[in-house]
Design an enzyme around this catalytic site. Structure first.
Site, PDB file in Angstrom:
ATOM      1  N   ASP A  51      -6.144 -25.312  22.133  1.00  0.00           N
ATOM      2  CA  ASP A  51      -6.569 -25.994  23.356  1.00  0.00           C
ATOM      3  C   ASP A  51      -6.474 -25.026  24.536  1.00  0.00           C
ATOM      4  O   ASP A  51      -6.969 -23.917  24.461  1.00  0.00           O
ATOM      5  CB  ASP A  51      -5.716 -27.250  23.553  1.00  0.00           C
ATOM      6  CG  ASP A  51      -6.405 -28.337  24.354  1.00  0.00           C
ATOM      7  OD1 ASP A  51      -7.011 -28.024  25.391  1.00  0.00           O
ATOM      8  OD2 ASP A  51      -6.342 -29.519  23.960  1.00  0.00           O
ATOM      9  N   GLU A  77      -4.105 -32.745  31.655  1.00  0.00           N
ATOM     10  CA  GLU A  77      -4.801 -31.451  31.517  1.00  0.00           C
ATOM     11  C   GLU A  77      -4.687 -30.664  32.814  1.00  0.00           C
ATOM     12  O   GLU A  77      -4.215 -31.156  33.829  1.00  0.00           O
ATOM     13  CB  GLU A  77      -6.287 -31.664  31.188  1.00  0.00           C
ATOM     14  CG  GLU A  77      -6.623 -31.758  29.706  1.00  0.00           C
ATOM     15  CD  GLU A  77      -6.627 -30.388  29.026  1.00  0.00           C
ATOM     16  OE1 GLU A  77      -6.198 -29.400  29.651  1.00  0.00           O
ATOM     17  OE2 GLU A  77      -7.042 -30.323  27.859  1.00  0.00           O
ATOM     18  N   ASN A  80     -14.528 -29.965  31.244  1.00  0.00           N
ATOM     19  CA  ASN A  80     -13.241 -29.961  30.563  1.00  0.00           C
ATOM     20  C   ASN A  80     -12.296 -28.917  31.136  1.00  0.00           C
ATOM     21  O   ASN A  80     -11.485 -29.230  31.988  1.00  0.00           O
ATOM     22  CB  ASN A  80     -13.445 -29.748  29.057  1.00  0.00           C
ATOM     23  CG  ASN A  80     -12.221 -30.101  28.247  1.00  0.00           C
ATOM     24  OD1 ASN A  80     -11.633 -31.158  28.462  1.00  0.00           O
ATOM     25  ND2 ASN A  80     -11.827 -29.231  27.321  1.00  0.00           N
ATOM     26  N   ARG A  94     -19.506 -34.126  30.563  1.00  0.00           N
ATOM     27  CA  ARG A  94     -18.432 -34.030  31.559  1.00  0.00           C
ATOM     28  C   ARG A  94     -17.859 -32.626  31.472  1.00  0.00           C
ATOM     29  O   ARG A  94     -18.132 -31.883  30.525  1.00  0.00           O
ATOM     30  CB  ARG A  94     -17.324 -35.051  31.281  1.00  0.00           C
ATOM     31  CG  ARG A  94     -16.534 -34.758  29.999  1.00  0.00           C
ATOM     32  CD  ARG A  94     -15.306 -35.637  29.884  1.00  0.00           C
ATOM     33  NE  ARG A  94     -14.582 -35.431  28.619  1.00  0.00           N
ATOM     34  CZ  ARG A  94     -13.644 -34.512  28.424  1.00  0.00           C
ATOM     35  NH1 ARG A  94     -13.307 -33.677  29.417  1.00  0.00           N
ATOM     36  NH2 ARG A  94     -13.020 -34.398  27.258  1.00  0.00           N
ATOM     37  N   ASN A 100     -12.537 -24.795  25.823  1.00  0.00           N
ATOM     38  CA  ASN A 100     -11.161 -24.921  26.281  1.00  0.00           C
ATOM     39  C   ASN A 100     -10.664 -23.622  26.906  1.00  0.00           C
ATOM     40  O   ASN A 100     -11.430 -22.925  27.557  1.00  0.00           O
ATOM     41  CB  ASN A 100     -10.281 -25.440  25.151  1.00  0.00           C
ATOM     42  CG  ASN A 100      -9.929 -26.904  25.347  1.00  0.00           C
ATOM     43  OD1 ASN A 100      -9.453 -27.295  26.408  1.00  0.00           O
ATOM     44  ND2 ASN A 100     -10.185 -27.725  24.343  1.00  0.00           N
TER      45      ASN A 100
END
Length: 309
Positions: A215, A22, A115, A113, A164
């Site tokens: 995404d 990522e 992203n 968490r 995202n």
């Protein structure tokens, strides 16, 4: 409707096997591409001048979802990590938290968490939180936070489950935000001086018969948005009006995030994720977790840096 172009990538640029690659980011000052593996708690880097043989990995204490350079700093950069925003030393991978976002909610701190995210033109770091991997039954408990250079923290988009791709139009009047479970990208009117958002609307919706979810994304200097289709083996190029202009297919299934890089900012680097043992994947998509490059005939804008603090 414009004619849709097609491009096929047949081999990876960097044949790594990330569990969850990522956050690709191009460092203009060093001509280095860096990206993260969220699951393995790693930061990867490769010198574009030296090529794939220069690939390096630094192991971290906590997971990191996205990174950004800091204005005036060369020894460290800022990241959105497990518990919030932190600086990360380039040489050692040491994380130092500068703003934990759930300090007064210890249960939430363990559930969540970070992203994806991005830095805006005023040096503010936007990043979204979501349930961590150990949490069963994904909940819409996440939030897109905005960390200002004066270290004040703002909750900007509430009740999200998988935040995202984010980015801004070239005229800085529109912000885009990808909500993966909805399979949509949303546009907001964006006030650059204050960072305020308003007038949320659907910018693009993946068709019901198309596989995957949306995404990460990146935006070129013409205002076209390039978005990854996770579990869809492709990148879509979208016009400023939300029309599909191009499909770029590649031999991986879980495409995660594109970013412009290279000295002329004319190459798109794309991270991907691995697959679970026994997971069925489309034929020909064997390069799971690798990094790809696209010579897209477009240019990206320079990445913004988080304001000095």
């Amino acid at each position: 409707m414009p004619e849709i172009e097609t491009l096929t990538i047949t081999a990876p640029y960097l044949p790594v096997a990330c569990a969850l690659g990522e956050g690709p980011f191009y460092e203009e000052d060093t001509d280095v591409l860096r990206f993260v593996d969220i699951i393995r708690k790693e930061v990867h880097s490769v010198s574009l001048a030296a090529g794939p043989a220069s690939h390096k990995v630094v192991v971290l204490e906590d997971s990191v979802g996205i990174t950004a350079d800091i204005d005036g700093r060369t020894d460290e950069y800022i990241v959105a990590a497990k518990y919030g925003f932190a600086t990360l030393r380039r040489d050692t991978g040491e994380l130092t938290y500068v703003k934990k976002v759930y300090e007064d909610e210890p249960e939430m701190a363990e559930r969540m968490r970070f992203n994806d995210g991005a830095v805006d033109s005023r040096g503010r770091f936007w990043a979204g939180s979501m349930n961590d991997f150990h949490v069963k039954n994904l909940q819409a408990e996440g939030c897109v936070f905005r960390l200002d250079p004066d270290m004040t923290l703002h909750r900007m988009i509430e009740d999200v489950s998988i935040p995202n791709g984010m980015g801004w139009s070239p005229d800085d009047k529109t912000m885009y935000f990808t909500d993966s479970p909805s399979r949509g990208i949303y546009a907001y009117d964006y006030d650059s001086p204050t960072g305020a958002l308003s007038n949320r609307r659907v910018f693009f919706q993946l068709a019901a018969d198309e596989p995957g979810v949306l995404d990460g994304c990146t935006i070129d200097t013409d205002g076209n948005l390039w978005t990854a289709v996770h579990e869809g083996s492709r990148i879509l190029k979208l016009s400023p009006q939300g029309e599909v202009l191009a499909h770029v297919t590649m031999p991986a299934w879980k495409i995660t995030c594109p970013a412009f890089g290279g000295r002329d900012l004319d190459i798109i680097f794309v991270t991907t994720a691995g697959v679970d043992d026994g997971e069925e994947t489309p034929e020909g998509s064997g390069h799971h977790g690798a990094v790809f490059q696209i010579k897209a005939g477009a240019k990206g804008a320079r990445s913004n840096k988080f304001g000095a603090f």
